[in-house]
Design a protein around this motif. Structure first.
Motif, short mmCIF file in Angstrom:
data_model
loop_
_atom_site.label_atom_id
_atom_site.label_comp_id
_atom_site.label_asym_id
_atom_site.label_seq_id
_atom_site.Cartn_x
_atom_site.Cartn_y
_atom_site.Cartn_z
N VAL A 174 32.47 39.69 34.85
CA VAL A 174 32.75 38.84 36.06
C VAL A 174 33.76 38.87 36.15
CG1 VAL A 174 32.43 36.28 35.69
CG2 VAL A 174 31.61 37.36 33.85
N PRO A 175 33.21 39.17 38.54
CA PRO A 175 34.72 39.47 38.53
C PRO A 175 35.83 38.18 38.40
CG PRO A 175 32.85 38.33 40.01
CD PRO A 175 32.19 38.66 38.80
N GLY A 176 36.41 38.72 38.81
CA GLY A 176 38.22 37.85 38.56
C GLY A 176 37.76 37.56 39.74
N SER A 177 38.78 36.10 39.94
CA SER A 177 38.43 35.05 41.15
C SER A 177 40.13 34.25 40.34
CB SER A 177 38.01 34.63 41.82
OG SER A 177 37.08 33.38 40.84
N THR A 178 40.58 33.72 42.17
CA THR A 178 42.15 32.53 42.08
C THR A 178 42.01 32.02 42.71
OG1 THR A 178 43.08 34.28 40.21
CG2 THR A 178 44.48 32.67 41.35
N SER A 179 41.89 30.71 42.67
CA SER A 179 42.20 29.97 43.54
C SER A 179 43.69 29.10 43.60
CB SER A 179 41.18 28.43 43.42
OG SER A 179 41.28 27.73 42.11
N ILE A 180 43.86 28.93 45.08
CA ILE A 180 45.24 28.23 45.28
C ILE A 180 44.65 26.91 45.89
CG2 ILE A 180 46.07 30.20 46.87
CD1 ILE A 180 48.59 29.05 45.66
N GLU A 181 45.72 26.00 45.48
CA GLU A 181 44.94 24.18 46.64
C GLU A 181 46.82 24.93 47.59
OE1 GLU A 181 44.12 20.07 46.01
OE2 GLU A 181 45.63 20.84 45.45
N VAL A 182 46.63 24.74 48.87
CA VAL A 182 47.59 24.26 50.02
C VAL A 182 47.07 23.06 51.11
CG1 VAL A 182 48.76 25.91 51.77
CG2 VAL A 182 47.80 26.85 49.40
N GLY A 183 47.94 22.77 51.19
CA GLY A 183 47.17 21.32 52.56
C GLY A 183 46.22 20.95 51.43
N SER A 184 45.58 20.35 50.67
CA SER A 184 44.93 20.13 50.32
C SER A 184 43.24 20.58 50.30
CB SER A 184 44.45 18.77 50.60
OG SER A 184 45.61 18.01 50.24
N VAL A 185 43.43 21.76 50.81
CA VAL A 185 42.55 22.81 50.67
C VAL A 185 42.26 24.15 49.45
CG1 VAL A 185 41.19 24.93 51.89
CG2 VAL A 185 42.02 22.64 52.97
N VAL A 186 41.02 24.31 48.68
CA VAL A 186 41.06 25.16 47.82
C VAL A 186 40.76 26.71 48.38
CG1 VAL A 186 40.10 25.83 45.60
CG2 VAL A 186 40.76 23.05 45.86
N HIS A 187 42.04 27.19 48.26
CA HIS A 187 41.32 28.77 48.90
C HIS A 187 40.89 29.55 47.63
CE1 HIS A 187 43.06 27.78 52.58
NE2 HIS A 187 43.80 27.11 52.49
N GLU A 188 39.99 30.69 47.29
CA GLU A 188 39.62 31.44 46.66
C GLU A 188 39.52 32.40 46.92
OE1 GLU A 188 35.86 31.57 42.89
OE2 GLU A 188 35.55 30.68 44.73
N PHE A 189 40.01 33.70 46.10
CA PHE A 189 40.34 34.84 46.40
C PHE A 189 39.56 36.02 45.31
CE2 PHE A 189 43.45 32.68 48.14
CZ PHE A 189 43.51 33.61 50.04
N LEU A 190 39.16 37.06 45.42
CA LEU A 190 38.46 38.00 44.74
C LEU A 190 39.54 39.03 44.67
CD1 LEU A 190 34.74 38.04 45.84
CD2 LEU A 190 35.81 36.47 43.50
N VAL A 191 39.19 40.05 43.84
CA VAL A 191 39.92 41.48 43.16
C VAL A 191 39.56 42.01 44.61
CG1 VAL A 191 40.14 43.73 42.53
CG2 VAL A 191 39.90 41.38 41.19
N GLY A 192 40.96 42.54 45.50
CA GLY A 192 40.89 43.52 46.81
C GLY A 192 40.23 42.51 47.80
N ASP A 193 40.46 41.29 47.69
CA ASP A 193 39.92 40.36 48.51
C ASP A 193 40.13 40.52 50.47
OD1 ASP A 193 38.17 38.13 50.32
OD2 ASP A 193 38.79 36.33 48.54
N ARG A 194 39.79 41.17 51.19
CA ARG A 194 40.14 40.57 52.58
C ARG A 194 39.41 39.36 53.56
NH1 ARG A 194 42.02 45.27 50.39
NH2 ARG A 194 43.86 45.93 51.24
N THR A 195 38.13 38.97 53.02
CA THR A 195 37.49 37.79 53.93
C THR A 195 37.97 36.82 54.48
OG1 THR A 195 37.39 36.46 51.84
CG2 THR A 195 35.67 38.39 52.77
#
Length: 725
Positions: free
Chosen positions: A598-619
């Motif tokens: 299962v790929p690691g993913s981490t989310s963070i909320e900034v300005g009431s919007v949740v942003h999700e990132f994967l390993v080496g994410d450049r999207t």
């Protein structure tokens, strides 16, 4: 009767007091009666009533019955107003009395209905076949009164009237007097489908489903209502296979389903996961034009969502021209139950854009979505909305959900404020706070909460002890944890379940007491599950015991053959001790089975919007800035003495792990000093844990990270877990 000409040249009728009712056709055309037929508000009704009085309509029984109908069973029920109209009528007839009795019955005022009936008899007006169905409905919760009314039915010779006969059966059935209901049924000179169905419904509501089925099988001619009664009966007691089999029989008998059938069957399909039957219903609905019925479309959306086919559910949802609140709630709930929290948040925002007012059900689905995705800002907005709109209601479940949301979003203080501010607390709210303390590594608070809970008279349950044992586990308190485990049964009468054994085995394994952990497994009264062997495997990695790890992994391979986690863990254990040939062998075995981590993913909320990132994410649109910050972070970490490690889990530089990418985005998107909250779907790796401690000190940021197991509060170069996780 006199006719007056109004100033606008319209003809109006004025009826003199005590005159007999004019022809029905003439009354129907009166403008005031036309207005009454379209009236929707009580204020407008009062104006129309004054018109009735002005033109003398209130002196006719027909008009009086229409007035009573509006305020006794109409769109704006006001029985006190209906009573004032009734009391003003000099000589009420059958229709008037029946209307009042019906109003009392619908409003569940049985005594008032019976008094009205007694008054009717006192003035010499005999009841008719329309009187008793309403009166018997009023007696639905009073067996003694029902028997008295039954006697009246016999007195006036109306026992063979089909409507009265069915109402008697319904009355006895609702009272639980099934023998009396059956007696009425057996003594009847006729047995139509309605009578059969009434008795079937009685057996179903009384819990005698097999009696209901025997009666159903004896019906000479079964109409759709009879089929519906049995199908819904099976559904009510969760005998879903029987309900589906009966629906198949209904189709084979060429009985066309109606709306009630379709709603019941779709509900059964949703609970039983019977998507094939659900697909058949969908095709039938389209072919027969029921796809314009919003209730049926909502039921289909719910069915597909609960069966896991969210794409079809979303397609049906998007195809609705008009979406009611139930449509929105079903879709949000479907995504939330399927752990697709990002999509649930998206639907909720669309709902807000369409100016649909949310309900309690909306929030019961949305709050968990906020909790799991770390959408704290949205959770705070929901909290304010709930405080404003639901504060006066008994909503312990809603408040408990909010506590859970704050705990899982890392704001324990907000959770405490709600918890201690609740007027009444239930066991669930105590359990959430104990679990929350455990997740945040505060065993002391978890123990204090448990002590306070029991001192206030609450009896702990299985869930309470899972939370308490988790607290001991995260704090590494082995002996205290064992005492707690032993006290479950001896002091509180709670038998340990597999989850409790899992907590103890995890506690022992983390502490390096792997032999004791294995001995503990041997004392279990049930077979160990995957979580228990996973705890042994994790302990083997922490304490470098590849031999026991191989044994535990073999158990996991058999229990969960499609779970890549055991392969990854065993591979990492081999890597930690330098057994690279075994690393290659295990990875090849996983690849041969088609298993992918299962790929690691981490989310963070900034300005009431949740942003999700994967390993080496450049999207992400700001990827250039994010990776520029990552380079700066790496430079500062190296200057502070941190040496990046190659991750055996990911097979790539730990510098690009998802949690570091999320932290970098937080650093460039918020003001200096702002607290950062991140949520990771997997356990945080050792390198990222060490780096996060140093980042908190270098940048002067507090970072609250939730991984798969617990919370980490990074501040001033330290972590709340004390490096024990």
């Amino acid at each position: 009767m006199a006719i007056h000409v109004a100033s606008n040249n319209n003809l109006f009728l004025h009826f003199l007091p005590n005159s007999s009712d004019p022809p029905y056709e003439l009354l129907q055309k009166h403008p005031s009666l036309t207005l009454l037929s379209t009236c929707k508000t009580f204020e407008k009704f009062k104006q129309i009533h004054s018109q009735f009085i002005k033109f003398g309509l209130h002196n006719t029984h027909f008009a009086q019955s229409k007035l009573l109908q509006f305020c006794s069973i109409g769109p704006c029920v006001d029985l006190s107003y209906a009573e004032s109209i009734f009391d003003s009528i000099p000589n009420p007839n059958h229709i008037i009395y029946n209307m009042m009795i019906r109003g009392y019955a619908v409003a569940s005022f049985p005594n008032s209905a019976l008094r009205c009936y007694a008054t009717m008899l006192f003035f010499g007006i005999d009841p008719n076949s329309y009187t008793f169905p309403f009166l018997l409905k009023a007696c639905g919760g009073a067996a003694a009164s029902g028997k008295q009314v039954h006697a009246q039915v016999l007195k006036f010779g109306l026992e063979d009237n089909v409507h009265v006969h069915t109402s008697l059966i319904n009355m006895y059935a609702r009272n639980g007097s099934l023998d009396d209901a059956r007696m009425v049924f057996d003594r009847s000179h006729f047995r139509d489908a309605v009578s059969f169905t009434a008795l079937i419904a009685g057996y179903v509501s009384g819990g005698y489903i097999d009696n209901a089925r025997k009666l159903f099988d004896s019906i000479p001619v079964r109409d759709v209502v009879s089929w519906n009664a049995m199908i819904s009966g099976y559904a009510q007691i969760s005998r879903f296979d029987d309900a589906l089999n009966l629906f198949d029989e209904m189709r084979n008998a060429n009985v066309s389903p109606d709306t009630s059938t379709l709603l019941s069957v779709l509900s059964v399909c949703a609970h039983a996961g019977a998507i094939e039957t659900g697909n058949w219903v969908r095709m039938w609905v389209i072919e027969h034009g029921y796809d314009s019925d919003l209730r049926i479309v909502n039921a289909m959306i719910d069915m597909y969502a609960k069966c896991g086919d969210l794409d079809t559910a979303r397609s049906l949802f998007d195809g609705l021209r008009k979406k009611d609140l139930i449509s929105w709630n079903v879709m949000i709930g479907g995504y939330s139950r399927a752990s697709k929290y990002k999509e649930a948040l998206e639907i909720f925002r669309l709902m807000q854009m369409n100016s649909v007012e949310p309900s309690k059900v909306t929030f019961l689905n949305m709050i968990p979505a906020c909790a799991h995705s770390g959408a704290l800002d949205l959770g705070k907005w929901i909290h304010k909305f709930v405080e404003k709109n639901f504060r006066d209601l008994q909503n312990e479940t809603l408040w408990t959900s909010l506590i859970d949301m704050y705990v899982k979003c890392g704001d324990v203080e907000a959770a405490k404020r709600i918890f201690y501010g609740m007027e009444t607390r239930n066991l669930a709210s105590w359990n959430v706070m104990i679990f929350g303390s455990a997740m945040h590594g505060d065993a002391t608070q978890a123990i204090e909460l448990f002590s306070k809970m029991t001192s206030e008279g609450f009896e702990p349950d299985e869930i309470t002890f899972v939370g308490l044992l988790s607290a001991y586990c995260h704090a590494g308190l082995v002996d205290a944890g064992r005492e707690c485990f032993d006290s479950m049964k001896t002091e509180f009468g709670v038998s340990p379940q597999v989850q409790h054994y899992g907590c103890m085995i995890d506690l022992l394994s983390r502490a390096g007491r792997l032999t004791e952990a294995m001995e503990f497994i041997e004392t279990m009264e049930m077979d160990p599950d995957g979580a228990i062997w996973g705890a042994i495997l994790a302990g083997c990695r922490m304490h470098k015991n590849p031999k026991l790890a191989e044994y535990a992994a073999e158990k996991l391979f058999k229990l969960e053959p499609d779970n890549p986690g055991a392969y990854v863990q065993l591979s990492n254990i081999y890597a930690d001790v330098g057994r690279w040939d075994d690393v290659a062998r295990i990875r090849t075995a996983a690849n041969d089975r088609g298993l992918k981590k299962v790929p690691g993913s981490t989310s963070i909320e900034v300005g009431s919007v949740v942003h999700e990132f994967l390993v080496g994410d450049r999207t992400h649109p700001r990827s250039n800035e994010i990776y520029a910050m990552l380079e700066e972070v790496d430079r500062l970490l190296k200057a502070a003495g941190h040496v990046p490690k190659m991750s055996s889990e990911e097979g790539e530089a730990a510098a690009e792990h998802s949690e570091k990418v999320a932290i970098a985005y937080g650093l460039i998107s918020t003001k200096p000093g702002t607290l950062l909250r991140i949520v990771k779907n997997l356990r945080v790796c050792g390198d990222c844990h060490e780096a996060s401690k140093m980042i908190s000190k270098i940048f002067g940021r507090e970072i609250i990270a939730r991984d798969r197991n617990r919370f980490h509060h990074f501040k001033d170069g330290r972590c709340s877990c004390n490096d024990y996780w």
